[in-house]
Write a protein that holds these residues in place. Structure first.
Motif, PDB file in Angstrom:
ATOM      1  N   GLY A 112       0.808  -1.207   0.000  1.00 50.29           N
ATOM      2  CA  GLY A 112       0.000   0.000   0.000  1.00 50.29           C
ATOM      3  C   GLY A 112       0.837   1.250   0.000  1.00 50.29           C
ATOM      4  N   ASN A 113       0.246   2.330   0.506  1.00 47.96           N
ATOM      5  CA  ASN A 113       0.879   3.634   0.533  1.00 47.96           C
ATOM      6  C   ASN A 113       1.390   3.923   1.939  1.00 47.96           C
ATOM      7  OD1 ASN A 113       0.686   6.743   1.036  1.00 47.96           O
ATOM      8  ND2 ASN A 113       0.810   6.518  -1.190  1.00 47.96           N
ATOM      9  N   HIS A 114       2.699   4.184   2.054  1.00 43.36           N
ATOM     10  CA  HIS A 114       3.333   4.351   3.361  1.00 43.36           C
ATOM     11  C   HIS A 114       2.744   5.534   4.124  1.00 43.36           C
ATOM     12  CE1 HIS A 114       6.396   5.789   6.199  1.00 43.36           C
ATOM     13  NE2 HIS A 114       6.811   4.525   6.269  1.00 43.36           N
ATOM     14  N   ASP A 115       2.621   6.684   3.461  1.00 41.56           N
ATOM     15  CA  ASP A 115       2.167   7.890   4.147  1.00 41.56           C
ATOM     16  C   ASP A 115       0.726   7.762   4.628  1.00 41.56           C
ATOM     17  OD1 ASP A 115       4.628   8.994   3.673  1.00 41.56           O
ATOM     18  OD2 ASP A 115       4.001  10.098   1.875  1.00 41.56           O
ATOM     19  N   GLU A 116      -0.130   7.153   3.804  1.00 41.03           N
ATOM     20  CA  GLU A 116      -1.527   6.998   4.211  1.00 41.03           C
ATOM     21  C   GLU A 116      -1.648   6.079   5.430  1.00 41.03           C
ATOM     22  OE1 GLU A 116      -3.992   5.813   0.975  1.00 41.03           O
ATOM     23  OE2 GLU A 116      -3.354   7.447  -0.347  1.00 41.03           O
ATOM     24  N   LEU A 117      -0.931   4.954   5.393  1.00 44.58           N
ATOM     25  CA  LEU A 117      -0.998   4.022   6.525  1.00 44.58           C
ATOM     26  C   LEU A 117      -0.436   4.651   7.794  1.00 44.58           C
ATOM     27  CD1 LEU A 117       0.055   0.742   4.688  1.00 44.58           C
ATOM     28  CD2 LEU A 117      -2.197   1.244   5.631  1.00 44.58           C
ATOM     29  N   GLU A 118       0.671   5.374   7.675  1.00 41.19           N
ATOM     30  CA  GLU A 118       1.237   6.021   8.867  1.00 41.19           C
ATOM     31  C   GLU A 118       0.274   7.062   9.424  1.00 41.19           C
ATOM     32  OE1 GLU A 118       5.367   8.126  10.430  1.00 41.19           O
ATOM     33  OE2 GLU A 118       5.203   7.416   8.361  1.00 41.19           O
ATOM     34  N   SER A 119      -0.410   7.788   8.546  1.00 42.37           N
ATOM     35  CA  SER A 119      -1.392   8.767   9.006  1.00 42.37           C
ATOM     36  C   SER A 119      -2.522   8.095   9.773  1.00 42.37           C
ATOM     37  CB  SER A 119      -1.945   9.539   7.806  1.00 42.37           C
ATOM     38  OG  SER A 119      -3.010  10.380   8.193  1.00 42.37           O
ATOM     39  N   ALA A 120      -3.027   6.969   9.248  1.00 37.79           N
ATOM     40  CA  ALA A 120      -4.127   6.263   9.917  1.00 37.79           C
ATOM     41  C   ALA A 120      -3.689   5.719  11.270  1.00 37.79           C
ATOM     42  CB  ALA A 120      -4.629   5.135   9.024  1.00 37.79           C
ATOM     43  N   PHE A 121      -2.526   5.062  11.327  1.00 35.08           N
ATOM     44  CA  PHE A 121      -2.053   4.477  12.585  1.00 35.08           C
ATOM     45  C   PHE A 121      -1.760   5.578  13.609  1.00 35.08           C
ATOM     46  CE2 PHE A 121      -0.201   0.585  10.159  1.00 35.08           C
ATOM     47  CZ  PHE A 121      -1.493   0.189   9.868  1.00 35.08           C
ATOM     48  N   THR A 122      -1.194   6.690  13.154  1.00 36.72           N
ATOM     49  CA  THR A 122      -0.903   7.803  14.064  1.00 36.72           C
ATOM     50  C   THR A 122      -2.186   8.364  14.664  1.00 36.72           C
ATOM     51  OG1 THR A 122       1.088   8.384  12.802  1.00 36.72           O
ATOM     52  CG2 THR A 122       0.160  10.086  14.242  1.00 36.72           C
ATOM     53  N   ASN A 123      -3.223   8.491  13.846  1.00 39.44           N
ATOM     54  CA  ASN A 123      -4.507   8.997  14.358  1.00 39.44           C
ATOM     55  C   ASN A 123      -5.080   8.082  15.424  1.00 39.44           C
ATOM     56  OD1 ASN A 123      -5.527  11.541  13.151  1.00 39.44           O
ATOM     57  ND2 ASN A 123      -5.136  10.501  11.228  1.00 39.44           N
ATOM     58  N   LEU A 124      -5.000   6.767  15.191  1.00 40.52           N
ATOM     59  CA  LEU A 124      -5.537   5.830  16.186  1.00 40.52           C
ATOM     60  C   LEU A 124      -4.798   5.953  17.518  1.00 40.52           C
ATOM     61  CD1 LEU A 124      -6.122   2.578  14.071  1.00 40.52           C
ATOM     62  CD2 LEU A 124      -7.853   4.110  15.020  1.00 40.52           C
ATOM     63  N   LEU A 125      -3.468   6.014  17.469  1.00 40.58           N
ATOM     64  CA  LEU A 125      -2.699   6.054  18.714  1.00 40.58           C
ATOM     65  C   LEU A 125      -2.794   7.432  19.376  1.00 40.58           C
ATOM     66  CD1 LEU A 125      -1.017   4.460  20.599  1.00 40.58           C
ATOM     67  CD2 LEU A 125       0.999   4.863  19.175  1.00 40.58           C
ATOM     68  N   THR A 126      -2.824   8.490  18.582  1.00 40.42           N
ATOM     69  CA  THR A 126      -2.955   9.835  19.149  1.00 40.42           C
ATOM     70  C   THR A 126      -4.297   9.998  19.858  1.00 40.42           C
ATOM     71  OG1 THR A 126      -1.552  10.744  17.398  1.00 40.42           O
ATOM     72  CG2 THR A 126      -2.932  12.285  18.606  1.00 40.42           C
ATOM     73  N   ASN A 127      -5.372   9.462  19.252  1.00 43.00           N
ATOM     74  CA  ASN A 127      -6.681   9.511  19.913  1.00 43.00           C
ATOM     75  C   ASN A 127      -6.653   8.792  21.252  1.00 43.00           C
ATOM     76  OD1 ASN A 127      -7.931  11.034  17.973  1.00 43.00           O
ATOM     77  ND2 ASN A 127      -9.014   9.339  17.002  1.00 43.00           N
ATOM     78  N   ALA A 128      -5.975   7.631  21.294  1.00 46.11           N
ATOM     79  CA  ALA A 128      -5.911   6.873  22.547  1.00 46.11           C
ATOM     80  C   ALA A 128      -5.212   7.681  23.632  1.00 46.11           C
ATOM     81  CB  ALA A 128      -5.190   5.553  22.306  1.00 46.11           C
ATOM     82  N   VAL A 129      -4.127   8.379  23.266  1.00 48.39           N
ATOM     83  CA  VAL A 129      -3.413   9.189  24.257  1.00 48.39           C
ATOM     84  C   VAL A 129      -4.282  10.352  24.726  1.00 48.39           C
ATOM     85  CG1 VAL A 129      -1.416  10.690  24.601  1.00 48.39           C
ATOM     86  CG2 VAL A 129      -1.148   8.538  23.360  1.00 48.39           C
ATOM     87  N   ARG A 130      -4.968  10.995  23.783  1.00 54.18           N
ATOM     88  CA  ARG A 130      -5.748  12.182  24.135  1.00 54.18           C
ATOM     89  C   ARG A 130      -6.962  11.861  24.998  1.00 54.18           C
ATOM     90  NH1 ARG A 130      -5.512  15.082  18.184  1.00 54.18           N
ATOM     91  NH2 ARG A 130      -3.570  16.263  18.536  1.00 54.18           N
ATOM     92  N   TYR A 131      -7.567  10.706  24.779  1.00 49.60           N
ATOM     93  CA  TYR A 131      -8.829  10.397  25.456  1.00 49.60           C
ATOM     94  C   TYR A 131      -8.687   9.371  26.583  1.00 49.60           C
ATOM     95  CZ  TYR A 131     -10.988  13.034  21.702  1.00 49.60           C
ATOM     96  OH  TYR A 131     -11.330  14.045  20.840  1.00 49.60           O
ATOM     97  N   THR A 132      -7.464   9.031  26.934  1.00 56.61           N
ATOM     98  CA  THR A 132      -7.247   8.133  28.075  1.00 56.61           C
ATOM     99  C   THR A 132      -6.807   8.969  29.271  1.00 56.61           C
ATOM    100  OG1 THR A 132      -6.598   6.304  26.639  1.00 56.61           O
ATOM    101  CG2 THR A 132      -5.939   6.161  28.943  1.00 56.61           C
ATOM    102  N   PRO A 133      -7.485   8.853  30.406  1.00 60.51           N
ATOM    103  CA  PRO A 133      -7.114   9.655  31.587  1.00 60.51           C
ATOM    104  C   PRO A 133      -5.691   9.368  32.045  1.00 60.51           C
ATOM    105  CG  PRO A 133      -9.286   8.653  31.850  1.00 60.51           C
ATOM    106  CD  PRO A 133      -8.674   8.036  30.634  1.00 60.51           C
TER     107      PRO A 133
END
Length: 441
Positions: free
Chosen positions: A321-342
């Motif tokens: 696949g496309n490296h930049d697209e996959l990195e963007s998706a994975f980064t969003n998932l992990l960033t959301n977890a950090v932001r919304y976990t107490p």
């Protein structure tokens, strides 16, 4: 050979044999009269006429019977003019059969072409009885060609707007109406005195796209208005009021923070718009997932600033696949977890084989999400808790970006969550997208 020459040749072909036969008959009658007397000649003449009349009737009967037989039956054995007529009729039948076959082939090609059209096509007679429709029209209007052929169209489609349109005889403008949960546009076109064509077009997706576009613009305007209001307010205050260095610095920091928020929002909107506009599949380059995950986890730990326990458990599975697209998706998932976990919570990242594919799992032990929100989390700008989103400075587009990236890579997003029990977001990829390695981690 010109037309006059062909006509002359046909005339000779017709009259010469006829005159020769008539002359031979006259000679025979004269010979009989000379040998046996006038009475015998007249009797012979009468018998000859009766015989000729019988032969004509018999030849006509055989030809008439032959015309009732299937095409390809050999023409009957006749003589004289009837043989010539039978040959001409056989040629006419051959041309007619050839025309019929050509017409059947043309009709089959026409129906095949109409069946491939993205729009529906319905053919009705002058009084609106169904003659034919393509599969798209069957889907649009709920018709069935085999079942409904010959039935009155206004009895098959009972929508009041459709019936009124058909009875109005005013077809200059198309009709748009809702039928079987679809927004259908149709227009009737007369193409001869006995038949009419109805062309249908499905507006459902177009209207849905228009609604999404309007909502997107409204939400984007709302999201941009908040930081702009903050920045403009501070600028107006700074221009109209004397303030000490500490106050000025605090306001500059807040403006910079709001500017960064707008920058993130614009970047995410551009990324999402680009993903939605792409038609072709991403390039089939080999994307090494392990180094990418290590880099993303390091970024997440930096964002967390030690407030969470973040662990990684990954296998050596690469993707096409496309490296930049996959990195963007994975980064969003992990960033959301950090932001919304107490603070004090834990986040587990896993990358491993699951069934026939592989899945990237991002699980936390945070506050969780109620079931009624799960199906809408990937909508643009949808937030479960708007107050918390402002605190965490999320753009509301992260999961929408994740969804579109996964769709382009033959994947899908699974979300499991319950209030008080944490959440688990899994990006699942099909087996054809995987590049496996013997190395485990």
């Amino acid at each position: 050979m010109n037309t006059h020459a062909r006509a002359s040749r046909k005339a000779r072909t017709f009259w010469v044999p006829t005159l020769l036969r008539f002359a031979l008959l006259c000679l025979i009658i004269l010979a009989v009269a000379a040998s046996f007397g006038v009475v015998a000649g007249l009797v012979w003449f009468g018998l000859s006429l009766v015989a000729l009349l019988f032969l004509q009737i018999w030849s006509l009967y055989r030809i008439e019977q032959w015309l009732d037989l299937p095409y390809g039956t050999p023409r009957p054995k006749t003589w004289g003019l009837w043989a010539h007529a039978a040959k001409r009729l056989e040629n006419v039948r051959r041309e007619d059969e050839r025309s019929r076959v050509d017409m059947a082939e043309w009709l089959a090609r026409f129906r095949q072409a109409m069946s491939l059209l993205p729009d529906g096509v319905v053919i009705v007679d002058g009084v609106m009885h169904l003659e034919w429709c393509n599969p798209t029209a069957e889907k649009h209007l709920g018709l069935d060609q085999l079942r409904d052929e010959g039935r009155l169209l206004t009895n098959l489609i009972r929508a009041p707007e459709f019936v009124d349109y058909m009875l109005s005889s005013r077809f200059e403008q198309p009709l748009a109406f809702v039928h079987h949960h679809r927004k259908i546009q149709l227009q009737l076109i007369s193409f001869d005195n006995r038949r009419q064509i109805i062309v249908t077009h499905d507006l459902t997706q177009a209207e849905k796209n228009d609604t999404l576009r309007r909502d997107f613009i409204a939400n984007a305007s709302h999201e941009l208005r908040t930081p702009l209001t903050v920045i403009n307010g501070f600028l107006e205050h700074a221009l109209s009021t004397e303030m000490d260095h500490k106050t000025r610095q605090r306001q500059l920091n807040l403006m910079a923070e709001q500017g960064q928020r707008m920058q993130r929002l614009v970047a995410d909107m551009l990324a999402l718009t680009r993903l939605e506009s792409l038609v072709q599949q991403p390039s089939a380059e080999t994307v090494r997932i392990l180094p990418m995950l290590h880099r993303i986890v390091d970024q997440a730990r930096a964002l967390s600033e030690g407030r969470h326990l973040i662990t990684l458990d990954a296998q050596a599975i690469d993707l096409k696949g496309n490296h930049d697209e996959l990195e963007s998706a994975f980064t969003n998932l992990l960033t959301n977890a950090v932001r919304y976990t107490p603070d004090g919570g834990s986040i587990q990242i896993s990358w491993k084989m699951v069934g026939e594919g592989a899945a990237l799992g991002v699980c936390d032990d945070g506050i969780g999400i109620a079931a009624e929100h799960l199906s809408r989390l990937t909508e643009r700008f949808y937030r479960v808790d708007k107050t918390r989103s402002r605190i965490t400075q999320g753009t509301g587009l992260g999961l929408a970006i994740v969804k579109h990236v996964l769709l382009r890579h033959r994947g899908h997003l699974l979300i499991e969550s319950a209030p008080g029990k944490g959440s688990c977001f899994s990006a699942v990829f099909d087996r054809p997208q995987l590049i496996l390695s013997d190395v485990k981690m």
